[in-house]
Design a protein around this motif. Structure first.
Motif, PDB file in Angstrom:
ATOM      1  N   MET A   1      -4.569 -14.188  -6.236  1.00 52.30           N
ATOM      2  CA  MET A   1      -4.515 -14.404  -4.895  1.00 52.30           C
ATOM      3  C   MET A   1      -5.480 -12.680  -4.263  1.00 52.30           C
ATOM      4  N   ARG A   2      -5.884 -13.228  -3.293  1.00 48.21           N
ATOM      5  CA  ARG A   2      -6.476 -11.608  -2.909  1.00 48.21           C
ATOM      6  C   ARG A   2      -6.775 -11.478  -1.036  1.00 48.21           C
ATOM      7  N   ILE A   3      -6.910 -10.024  -0.434  1.00 45.87           N
ATOM      8  CA  ILE A   3      -6.312 -10.207   0.817  1.00 45.87           C
ATOM      9  C   ILE A   3      -7.841  -9.849   1.116  1.00 45.87           C
ATOM     10  N   ALA A   4      -8.464  -9.897   2.652  1.00 42.82           N
ATOM     11  CA  ALA A   4     -10.014  -9.626   3.213  1.00 42.82           C
ATOM     12  C   ALA A   4      -9.462  -9.365   3.958  1.00 42.82           C
ATOM     13  N   LEU A   5     -10.027  -8.068   4.691  1.00 43.84           N
ATOM     14  CA  LEU A   5     -10.114  -7.992   5.655  1.00 43.84           C
ATOM     15  C   LEU A   5     -11.378  -7.465   6.435  1.00 43.84           C
ATOM     16  N   PHE A   6     -11.439  -8.149   8.227  1.00 43.62           N
ATOM     17  CA  PHE A   6     -12.463  -8.724   9.041  1.00 43.62           C
ATOM     18  C   PHE A   6     -12.769  -6.653   9.663  1.00 43.62           C
ATOM     19  N   GLU A   7     -13.551  -6.637   9.529  1.00 44.34           N
ATOM     20  CA  GLU A   7     -13.909  -5.270  10.377  1.00 44.34           C
ATOM     21  C   GLU A   7     -13.006  -4.450  10.823  1.00 44.34           C
ATOM     22  N   PRO A   8     -12.073  -4.025  10.178  1.00 43.49           N
ATOM     23  CA  PRO A   8     -10.818  -3.386  10.483  1.00 43.49           C
ATOM     24  C   PRO A   8     -10.495  -1.977  11.188  1.00 43.49           C
ATOM     25  N   ASP A   9     -10.516  -2.113  11.965  1.00 44.46           N
ATOM     26  CA  ASP A   9     -10.006  -1.010  13.343  1.00 44.46           C
ATOM     27  C   ASP A   9      -9.434   0.223  13.033  1.00 44.46           C
ATOM     28  N   ILE A  10      -8.744   0.409  12.550  1.00 48.47           N
ATOM     29  CA  ILE A  10      -7.920   1.368  12.491  1.00 48.47           C
ATOM     30  C   ILE A  10      -7.516   2.020  10.553  1.00 48.47           C
ATOM     31  N   PRO A  11      -7.500   3.555  10.509  1.00 52.72           N
ATOM     32  CA  PRO A  11      -7.748   3.663   8.969  1.00 52.72           C
ATOM     33  C   PRO A  11      -6.737   3.489   8.199  1.00 52.72           C
ATOM     34  N   PRO A  12      -5.465   4.135   9.202  1.00 54.48           N
ATOM     35  CA  PRO A  12      -3.907   3.766   8.280  1.00 54.48           C
ATOM     36  C   PRO A  12      -4.025   2.695   7.599  1.00 54.48           C
ATOM     37  N   ASN A  13      -3.740   1.972   8.822  1.00 57.64           N
ATOM     38  CA  ASN A  13      -3.864   0.305   8.683  1.00 57.64           C
ATOM     39  C   ASN A  13      -4.701  -0.150   6.950  1.00 57.64           C
ATOM     40  N   LEU A  14      -5.988   0.474   7.327  1.00 52.87           N
ATOM     41  CA  LEU A  14      -6.965   0.282   5.910  1.00 52.87           C
ATOM     42  C   LEU A  14      -6.092   0.246   4.695  1.00 52.87           C
ATOM     43  N   GLY A  15      -5.857   1.657   4.454  1.00 55.65           N
ATOM     44  CA  GLY A  15      -5.408   2.816   3.773  1.00 55.65           C
ATOM     45  C   GLY A  15      -3.984   2.147   3.232  1.00 55.65           C
ATOM     46  N   THR A  16      -3.103   1.706   3.777  1.00 53.52           N
ATOM     47  CA  THR A  16      -1.698   0.825   3.295  1.00 53.52           C
ATOM     48  C   THR A  16      -2.116  -0.352   2.897  1.00 53.52           C
ATOM     49  N   ILE A  17      -3.136  -1.306   3.169  1.00 54.01           N
ATOM     50  CA  ILE A  17      -3.300  -2.742   3.071  1.00 54.01           C
ATOM     51  C   ILE A  17      -3.995  -2.133   1.158  1.00 54.01           C
ATOM     52  N   LEU A  18      -5.373  -1.539   1.308  1.00 55.34           N
ATOM     53  CA  LEU A  18      -4.928  -0.823  -0.567  1.00 55.34           C
ATOM     54  C   LEU A  18      -3.992  -0.444  -0.759  1.00 55.34           C
ATOM     55  N   ARG A  19      -3.029   0.253  -0.576  1.00 57.64           N
ATOM     56  CA  ARG A  19      -1.988   1.146  -1.339  1.00 57.64           C
ATOM     57  C   ARG A  19      -0.802  -0.445  -2.001  1.00 57.64           C
ATOM     58  N   LEU A  20      -1.008  -1.603  -0.450  1.00 54.57           N
ATOM     59  CA  LEU A  20      -0.408  -3.046  -0.930  1.00 54.57           C
ATOM     60  C   LEU A  20      -1.471  -3.837  -2.161  1.00 54.57           C
ATOM     61  N   GLY A  21      -2.150  -3.372  -1.703  1.00 56.30           N
ATOM     62  CA  GLY A  21      -3.309  -4.221  -3.103  1.00 56.30           C
ATOM     63  C   GLY A  21      -2.942  -3.459  -4.367  1.00 56.30           C
ATOM     64  N   ALA A  22      -2.944  -2.120  -4.635  1.00 53.63           N
ATOM     65  CA  ALA A  22      -2.882  -1.607  -6.052  1.00 53.63           C
ATOM     66  C   ALA A  22      -1.092  -1.847  -6.199  1.00 53.63           C
ATOM     67  N   CYS A  23      -0.292  -1.644  -6.033  1.00 54.49           N
ATOM     68  CA  CYS A  23       0.307  -2.364  -6.203  1.00 54.49           C
ATOM     69  C   CYS A  23       1.294  -3.433  -6.401  1.00 54.49           C
ATOM     70  N   LEU A  24       1.104  -4.335  -6.341  1.00 51.87           N
ATOM     71  CA  LEU A  24       0.412  -6.114  -6.392  1.00 51.87           C
ATOM     72  C   LEU A  24      -0.149  -6.010  -6.856  1.00 51.87           C
ATOM     73  N   GLU A  25      -1.793  -5.737  -7.387  1.00 48.11           N
ATOM     74  CA  GLU A  25      -2.933  -6.206  -7.896  1.00 48.11           C
ATOM     75  C   GLU A  25      -3.323  -6.954  -7.396  1.00 48.11           C
ATOM     76  N   THR A  26      -3.552  -7.643  -6.486  1.00 40.15           N
ATOM     77  CA  THR A  26      -4.080  -8.062  -5.730  1.00 40.15           C
ATOM     78  C   THR A  26      -5.787  -7.084  -5.079  1.00 40.15           C
ATOM     79  N   PRO A  27      -6.974  -7.363  -5.758  1.00 34.26           N
ATOM     80  CA  PRO A  27      -7.951  -7.188  -4.632  1.00 34.26           C
ATOM     81  C   PRO A  27      -8.071  -7.388  -3.168  1.00 34.26           C
ATOM     82  N   VAL A  28      -8.545  -6.215  -2.272  1.00 36.49           N
ATOM     83  CA  VAL A  28      -8.784  -6.177  -0.783  1.00 36.49           C
ATOM     84  C   VAL A  28     -10.641  -6.060  -1.119  1.00 36.49           C
ATOM     85  N   HIS A  29     -10.589  -6.949  -0.096  1.00 36.00           N
ATOM     86  CA  HIS A  29     -12.085  -7.514   0.404  1.00 36.00           C
ATOM     87  C   HIS A  29     -12.300  -6.686   1.801  1.00 36.00           C
TER      88      HIS A  29
END
Length: 160
Positions: A1-29
């Motif tokens: 599975m993968r996550i994709a973020l369309f034009e994210p607005d808020i840096p902390p949300n992106l950072g949190t999702i990148l951490r989620l992806g790292a912990c769950l071995e999920t690429p983030v686009h």
């Protein structure tokens, strides 16, 4: 599975999702442009020291993402959907797409999605934080597929 973020607005949300992806071995686009200058400094606080473990794929635009994205269904999380994510059968190659915190996604992105899902919430409220939504939906997909990363027990928890 993968996550994709369309034009994210808020840096902390992106950072949190990148951490989620790292912990769950999920690429983030990350589909740019972001609503902020994309930099390690912008997301460091929420991503902490997990950035080096995250698989980040940046795309200059929606059109670039369409050309470059891996194979798989595009599963859009949207408040405009009728199907709850808990009623959906996820597949291993699904790409969970989340929109901008401020505006969601435009109609042409809705049209490109293979599936549109929602998180049922209390009537009268707009939406759940995008990082929280990503965690909920990714967790359900990984649960269905029995695809959570395998973890060795911590040495301090093992018995002699």
């Amino acid at each position: 599975m993968r996550i994709a973020l369309f034009e994210p607005d808020i840096p902390p949300n992106l950072g949190t999702i990148l951490r989620l992806g790292a912990c769950l071995e999920t690429p983030v686009h990350v589909i740019e442009p972001c609503g902020f200058p994309f930099s390690v400094q912008a997301i460091r606080r929420s991503a902490m020291d997990y950035l080096e473990h995250a698989e980040i794929c940046r795309h200059d635009s929606w059109e670039a993402f369409q050309r470059e994205k891996p194979a798989g269904r595009l599963v859009l999380m949207t408040t405009k959907a009728a199907i709850p994510y808990t009623d959906f059968q996820f597949a291993a190659d699904d790409i969970i797409l989340l929109g901008r915190e401020s505006k969601g996604v435009p109609e042409h992105v809705h049209a490109a999605a293979d599936a549109r899902l929602l998180i049922p919430i209390k009537s009268g409220l707009r939406s759940i934080n995008v990082a929280t939504a990503a965690a909920m939906v990714l967790g359900e997909g990984l649960r269905q597929l029995q695809a959570f990363p395998r973890r060795e027990p911590h040495p301090s928890l093992s018995r002699p």
